[in-house]
Design an enzyme around this catalytic site. Structure first.
Site, PDB file in Angstrom:
ATOM      1  N   ARG A  75      84.353  50.385  28.342  1.00  0.00           N
ATOM      2  CA  ARG A  75      85.371  51.021  27.502  1.00  0.00           C
ATOM      3  C   ARG A  75      85.290  50.433  26.093  1.00  0.00           C
ATOM      4  NH1 ARG A  75      91.343  49.386  26.760  1.00  0.00           N
ATOM      5  NH2 ARG A  75      92.047  51.094  25.465  1.00  0.00           N
ATOM      6  N   HIS A 119      92.213  52.630  18.515  1.00  0.00           N
ATOM      7  CA  HIS A 119      92.639  51.288  18.923  1.00  0.00           C
ATOM      8  C   HIS A 119      93.100  50.550  17.655  1.00  0.00           C
ATOM      9  CE1 HIS A 119      92.069  48.192  22.336  1.00  0.00           C
ATOM     10  NE2 HIS A 119      92.722  47.551  21.380  1.00  0.00           N
ATOM     11  N   GLU A 165      97.677  51.716  23.579  1.00  0.00           N
ATOM     12  CA  GLU A 165      98.925  50.972  23.429  1.00  0.00           C
ATOM     13  C   GLU A 165      99.793  51.396  22.245  1.00  0.00           C
ATOM     14  OE1 GLU A 165      98.104  46.772  23.478  1.00  0.00           O
ATOM     15  OE2 GLU A 165      97.259  46.842  25.481  1.00  0.00           O
ATOM     16  N   ASN A 294      97.247  48.946  30.411  1.00  0.00           N
ATOM     17  CA  ASN A 294      96.826  47.594  30.050  1.00  0.00           C
ATOM     18  C   ASN A 294      97.918  46.644  30.476  1.00  0.00           C
ATOM     19  OD1 ASN A 294      94.658  48.815  28.848  1.00  0.00           O
ATOM     20  ND2 ASN A 294      95.287  48.393  26.740  1.00  0.00           N
ATOM     21  N   TYR A 296      98.920  42.390  31.452  1.00  0.00           N
ATOM     22  CA  TYR A 296      98.538  40.976  31.405  1.00  0.00           C
ATOM     23  C   TYR A 296      99.511  40.036  32.095  1.00  0.00           C
ATOM     24  CZ  TYR A 296      94.983  42.343  28.020  1.00  0.00           C
ATOM     25  OH  TYR A 296      93.889  42.928  27.428  1.00  0.00           O
ATOM     26  N   GLU A 368      92.754  47.474  30.849  1.00  0.00           N
ATOM     27  CA  GLU A 368      92.626  46.101  30.327  1.00  0.00           C
ATOM     28  C   GLU A 368      93.391  45.155  31.225  1.00  0.00           C
ATOM     29  OE1 GLU A 368      93.841  45.272  26.266  1.00  0.00           O
ATOM     30  OE2 GLU A 368      92.809  47.054  25.544  1.00  0.00           O
TER      31      GLU A 368
HETATM   32  C1  GAL Z   1      95.806  44.267  24.137  1.00  0.00           C
HETATM   33  C2  GAL Z   1      94.897  44.933  23.136  1.00  0.00           C
HETATM   34  C3  GAL Z   1      93.557  44.293  22.985  1.00  0.00           C
HETATM   35  C4  GAL Z   1      93.570  42.788  23.107  1.00  0.00           C
HETATM   36  C5  GAL Z   1      94.467  42.315  24.234  1.00  0.00           C
HETATM   37  C6  GAL Z   1      94.687  40.811  24.287  1.00  0.00           C
HETATM   38  O1  GAL Z   1      97.135  44.508  23.788  1.00  0.00           O
HETATM   39  O2  GAL Z   1      94.715  46.289  23.459  1.00  0.00           O
HETATM   40  O3  GAL Z   1      93.012  44.736  21.786  1.00  0.00           O
HETATM   41  O4  GAL Z   1      93.785  42.179  21.927  1.00  0.00           O
HETATM   42  O5  GAL Z   1      95.727  42.902  24.165  1.00  0.00           O
HETATM   43  O6  GAL Z   1      95.710  40.400  23.450  1.00  0.00           O
END
Ligand code: GAL
Length: 469
Positions: A75, A119, A165, A294, A296, A368
């Protein structure tokens, strides 16, 4: 062994501004991120992405590294100002050539390109001359740019993501001002979000009417969301967590799946929340062939009395506090990455189950997921055990979600290589490949070698006993 479906997409992701460099080469013009990073004080050590990973010149080497690890999908995003330097009108042939070559190189190794059209790197001219994402006309400019990409790459690209995002664009770009274009407003984030949704809808409409019938690809959007766990099982905290998720993800996903913003946002934001016309709703509702996510991390959410003197200081995670009154906290026992983001695989499972329930089990791709660590290159090796464990535990949580009925069809590690981490410059390393910023040499980290085995075997044996998933 945790086996994944045979057709599961194993991928990794990057974005144009974070890796390409060649900022002014071959006809490319600045984006709002070039301008932001060149404004003193806006990024860590005033670092910019003029060179970044120099992927523009090294893409063949990078694709070879992808092939070496057996990656099924890659991607990446297209820099709008490389294709249209002014954001409108004239097309830069050299820009078309670059992405066309990259796509061919990927296909040569059987790697499927997943292309993000936006992006965060808006052509600067659209911002300075036209007010960028605040201008309702932007839906037309974005659709025109998207059309150029469909026209030139759509014979080979079958997976399109319109926006990456939009929450970050709206909140970090227009409320907190820490990301380009660096504005701080309580109203603009809602206006910008509205135009982002309209632009997405317009590009999808164009693809579906003009290109999809013959090119037969899929198109969707990628949203980001953290998990919100109620701090207590009280009704108010449970509602606060739900409210926080609706302000975060429902803001963008509800219009796409239901045709309008969440009721809780309409109630609380009132007239500051724009309204969709019937035409907009028709364009936006049902405008994603898949759910791109995405993800985390996560936090506890608790209800806040609007009259109490409480401020939310959690960086980048809260949205506009006064519209939500949700207090976000972390448990001191949670392990953190160098972003200070908690490692919470069970939050990933709960979030994708929440999405699956709310939006009627759409095909879902995690576009992501990954973590930043203080990686050290020692004797040619990077022993990023924590990253390997992070990815492993999140994948184990994903596996459990699939068993629970979630229609998860793919997973992309962020990121393929260390890169320009926006306002934090080069200080945060997210890659599964290490980049030496002096020599620009790339080295696969232990996590990349491990991920290659996972891809080869279609799964892995989960080794972390006692980790909650
Ligand atoms: C996401 C973003 C990425 C990368 C990642 C880590 O929000 O799409 O570009 O930076 O976070 O912070």
């Amino acid at each position: 062994m945790l086996k994944f479906p045979a057709d599961f997409i194993w991928g990794s992701a990057t974005s144009s501004h974070q890796i390409e460099g060649a900022a002014l080469e071959d006809g490319r013009a600045w984006s709002i991120w070039d301008a932001h990073a060149h404004t003193p004080g806006r990024t860590k050590n005033n670092e910019n992405a003029d060179i970044a990973c120099d992927h523009y010149h090294r893409y063949k080497e990078d694709v070879k590294l992808m092939a070496d690890m057996g990656l099924k999908a890659y991607r990446f995003s297209i820099s709008w100002s490389r294709i249209q330097p002014d954001g409108q009108g004239k097309v830069n042939v050299k820009g078309i050539e670059f992405y066309s070559n990259l796509i061919d190189e990927l296909l040569k190794y059987g790697i499927t390109p997943w292309v993000t059209l936006y992006h965060w790197d808006l052509p600067l001219a659209l911002h300075t001359e036209k007010d960028g994402w605040l201008n309702p006309e932007i839906a037309n400019w974005f659709a025109a740019y998207a059309g150029i990409c469909f026209e030139h790459f759509g014979d080979r690209v079958k997976h399109w993501i319109t926006l990456n995002e939009p929450w970050v664009v709206s909140i970090l770009g227009y409320s907190q001002g820490v990301f380009a274009p660096g504005r701080k407003s309580k109203n603009e984030p809602y206006q910008v979000a509205h135009q982002l949704l309209r632009a997405h809808g317009k590009a999808v409409q164009l693809y579906r009417t003009k290109y999809q019938p013959t090119q037969a690809g899929q198109i969707g959007i990628t949203n980001n969301c953290d998990w919100r766990e109620p701090l207590t099982d009280s009704t108010v905290d449970t509602e606060a967590a739900q409210r926080s998720l609706e302000f975060f993800l429902g803001w963008f996903a509800d219009p796409i799946y239901f045709g309008d913003y969440p009721q809780v946002m309409k109630d609380r934001v009132g007239d500051r929340l724009p309204k969709f016309t019937e035409e907009d709703t028709a364009m936006i509702k049902g405008s994603s062939d898949f759910f791109g996510l995405n993800h985390y991390t996560g936090l506890y959410a608790a209800d806040v009395d609007p009259n109490a003197d409480v401020k939310n200081e959690v960086y980048g995670n809260g949205g506009i506090f006064e519209d939500q009154y949700v207090q976000l906290t972390a448990d001191p026992s949670w392990k953190l990455t160098t972003m200070n983001w908690a490692i919470l695989p069970w939050g990933c499972r709960k979030l994708i189950e929440w999405i699956s329930n709310r939006y009627d089990n759409p095909p879902l791709y995690i576009t992501e997921n990954g973590c930043a660590l203080d990686d050290q290159l020692i004797n040619g090796n990077v022993n990023d055990t924590v990253r390997q464990e992070y990815i492993e535990s999140y994948l184990a949580a994903c596996h459990k979600a699939i068993e629970n009925g979630v229609n998860l069809k793919g997973y992309f590690v962020w990121s393929f290589m260390d890169n320009f981490e926006w306002a934090l410059g080069y200080s945060k390393r997210f890659g599964i490949h290490y980049v030496n910023y002096d020599t620009l040499e790339r080295t696969p980290k232990k996590s990349a070698l491990w991920f290659a085995e996972v891809i080869k075997n279609g799964g892995f044996t989960f080794s972390q006993k006692g980790i909650e998933i």
